[in-house]
Design a protein around this motif. Structure first.
Motif, mmCIF file in Angstrom:
data_model
loop_
_atom_site.group_PDB
_atom_site.id
_atom_site.type_symbol
_atom_site.label_atom_id
_atom_site.label_comp_id
_atom_site.label_asym_id
_atom_site.label_seq_id
_atom_site.Cartn_x
_atom_site.Cartn_y
_atom_site.Cartn_z
ATOM 1 N N TRP A 158 0.820 -1.213 0.000
ATOM 2 C CA TRP A 158 0.000 0.000 0.000
ATOM 3 C C TRP A 158 0.852 1.260 0.000
ATOM 4 C CZ3 TRP A 158 -5.496 0.534 0.569
ATOM 5 C CH2 TRP A 158 -6.182 -0.679 0.523
ATOM 6 N N ARG A 159 0.200 2.352 -0.386
ATOM 7 C CA ARG A 159 0.812 3.672 -0.282
ATOM 8 C C ARG A 159 -0.134 4.562 0.516
ATOM 9 N NH1 ARG A 159 4.464 6.025 -4.641
ATOM 10 N NH2 ARG A 159 6.064 5.279 -3.232
ATOM 11 N N VAL A 160 0.441 5.446 1.323
ATOM 12 C CA VAL A 160 -0.344 6.278 2.238
ATOM 13 C C VAL A 160 0.065 7.741 2.091
ATOM 14 C CG1 VAL A 160 -0.856 6.793 4.652
ATOM 15 C CG2 VAL A 160 -0.628 4.413 3.909
ATOM 16 N N CYS A 161 -0.932 8.615 2.048
ATOM 17 C CA CYS A 161 -0.687 10.062 2.038
ATOM 18 C C CYS A 161 -1.432 10.684 3.217
ATOM 19 C CB CYS A 161 -1.172 10.678 0.725
ATOM 20 S SG CYS A 161 -1.076 12.494 0.680
ATOM 21 N N ILE A 162 -0.714 11.466 4.023
ATOM 22 C CA ILE A 162 -1.308 12.190 5.151
ATOM 23 C C ILE A 162 -1.269 13.681 4.852
ATOM 24 C CG2 ILE A 162 -1.095 12.747 7.603
ATOM 25 C CD1 ILE A 162 0.199 10.013 8.031
ATOM 26 N N VAL A 163 -2.403 14.358 4.959
ATOM 27 C CA VAL A 163 -2.483 15.805 4.770
ATOM 28 C C VAL A 163 -2.719 16.432 6.142
ATOM 29 C CG1 VAL A 163 -3.593 17.706 3.550
ATOM 30 C CG2 VAL A 163 -3.518 15.426 2.501
ATOM 31 N N ASP A 164 -1.741 17.172 6.643
ATOM 32 C CA ASP A 164 -1.810 17.721 7.991
ATOM 33 C C ASP A 164 -1.378 19.189 7.997
ATOM 34 O OD1 ASP A 164 -1.965 18.065 10.695
ATOM 35 O OD2 ASP A 164 -0.257 16.781 11.199
ATOM 36 N N SER A 165 -2.351 20.093 8.019
ATOM 37 C CA SER A 165 -3.777 19.779 8.055
ATOM 38 C C SER A 165 -4.431 20.232 6.742
ATOM 39 C CB SER A 165 -4.445 20.484 9.232
ATOM 40 O OG SER A 165 -4.626 21.852 8.988
ATOM 41 N N ALA A 166 -5.544 19.583 6.428
ATOM 42 C CA ALA A 166 -6.267 19.923 5.205
ATOM 43 C C ALA A 166 -6.809 21.342 5.258
ATOM 44 C CB ALA A 166 -7.406 18.924 4.990
ATOM 45 N N ASP A 167 -6.984 21.887 6.465
ATOM 46 C CA ASP A 167 -7.460 23.262 6.615
ATOM 47 C C ASP A 167 -6.476 24.268 6.006
ATOM 48 O OD1 ASP A 167 -9.723 22.651 8.648
ATOM 49 O OD2 ASP A 167 -7.935 21.773 9.539
ATOM 50 N N ASP A 168 -5.207 23.866 5.904
ATOM 51 C CA ASP A 168 -4.171 24.774 5.409
ATOM 52 C C ASP A 168 -4.107 24.843 3.884
ATOM 53 O OD1 ASP A 168 -3.362 25.353 8.007
ATOM 54 O OD2 ASP A 168 -1.897 23.719 8.053
#
Length: 349
Positions: free
Chosen positions: A139-149
């Motif tokens: 698998w591949r994983v993407c984290i967006v921290d934070s999407a509010d930005d």
């Protein structure tokens, strides 16, 4: 947030980077919901993790990412628990795995600070990332921290990835204010809503982990944080409990507040790296003004000036953030305004 380019814009003062945090407090139900989806073999491709600041959203995202990328389960550490000694966890923690992408506000080398938003250039890394195959066929994983930005262009760029679910790929969008994200993004995500534990529970956790020196400071930090564990840690590390007491005392002094006391707070909070404490200062000050207005209203006295002061403070803070006003002058204006209201009231007495 951190102002150190070697740490990351996703790191709260007083807290470990989320990729290095292996425990999470108070969110077993949310973790179990994701664990059940993972074990079912029908994992949704996008998860929006919501909740107040400092509640543990990013920590949960990284715990889920470790398991998706192959870390062995550690049930005694919770539904998504894994050991820091696991080889997969070590790769993730050292940022050495090509199968995980973190999108956050980039560093502005010219201005030597974090950009105020996640740019479209950052967001465009996601589709390219998912076009590539996992190194081990997993698998591949993407984290967006934070999407509010994310700015509008960045949100649109990420939307393309959400519209075309990647094969064996999953995205985690960390967001404090999901209602501000485009409906087209929200509708394509499964939501994990995190709520802060009770003030008492978080205070107990702060004591048990040794984060607070005593029960009193643990309870005070937890109250200020609304029970959010991460924010409580930040407040303890940054002297937030002491700051709140100082601000409340200053407001109680009213007309007797000295220029030296006001300047002392303004000087300290205008220093680099005090953004989190400035936010707390305005929050505590606004609450203290509300208390003054409420006390007068309950006693049958005129509370108009205090209510006006509360409204003026909100306007001042909003303008300061929008127009990048000088922090020190903004704090001096806010405290000076409160003292003027108290002096006006005293003169009428």
């Amino acid at each position: 947030m951190s102002t150190d380019p070697d740490i990351g814009s996703d790191v709260q003062p007083g807290c470990l980077p989320p990729r290095e945090r292996y425990d999470v407090f108070g969110h077993d139900a949310a973790e179990q919901a994701f664990a059940d989806a993972w074990q079912s073999g029908r994992l949704h491709h996008a998860w929006m993790i919501t909740g107040p600041r400092g509640v543990g959203k990013a920590t949960l995202a990284w715990r889920a990412a470790r398991r998706v990328l192959g870390a062995r389960a550690m049930p005694e550490a919770g539904p998504l628990g894994a050991s820091a000694q696991d080889p997969v966890c070590k790769l993730i923690e050292s940022q050495a795995t090509p199968d995980l992408l973190l999108l956050r506000r980039p560093w502005d080398e010219k201005r030597k600070r974090w950009r105020g938003e996640i740019t479209v250039e950052e967001a465009r890394r996601a589709p390219h990332f998912f076009e590539m195959s996992s190194g081990g066929g997993g698998w591949r994983v993407c984290i967006v921290d934070s999407a509010d930005d994310m700015n509008n262009n960045a949100a649109n760029a990420l939307l393309k990835t959400l519209e075309e679910p990647p094969h064996r790929g999953v995205l985690f969008l960390v967001t404090h204010t999901p209602g501000r994200l485009p409906a087209t993004i929200r509708s394509r995500c499964r939501r994990l809503a995190l709520r802060a534990p009770s003030v008492e529970a978080t205070a107990g956790w702060l004591e048990e982990t040794g984060a607070a020196d005593n029960a009193g400071s643990a309870l005070a930090a937890s109250k200020l944080a609304g029970g959010a564990p991460g924010r409580a840690l930040t407040l303890i590390a940054g002297g937030g409990v002491e700051l709140a007491a100082e601000v409340n005392l200053l407001v109680d002094r009213g007309a007797a507040a000295s220029d030296a006391d006001i300047r002392k707070i303004a000087d300290r909070l205008s220093l680099k790296g005090q953004e989190e404490m400035r936010d707390l200062f305005y929050e505590v000050l606004a609450n203290a003004i509300r208390v003054q207005a409420r006390d007068r209203a309950e006693a049958g006295r005129d509370a108009t000036d205090w209510l006006d002061s509360w409204r003026n403070l909100n306007t001042l803070v909003r303008d300061a953030n929008a127009l990048y006003l000088d922090p020190k002058q903004t704090i001096l204006s806010a405290l000076g305004q409160v003292r003027n209201v108290a002096r006006k009231e005293k003169a009428r007495a």
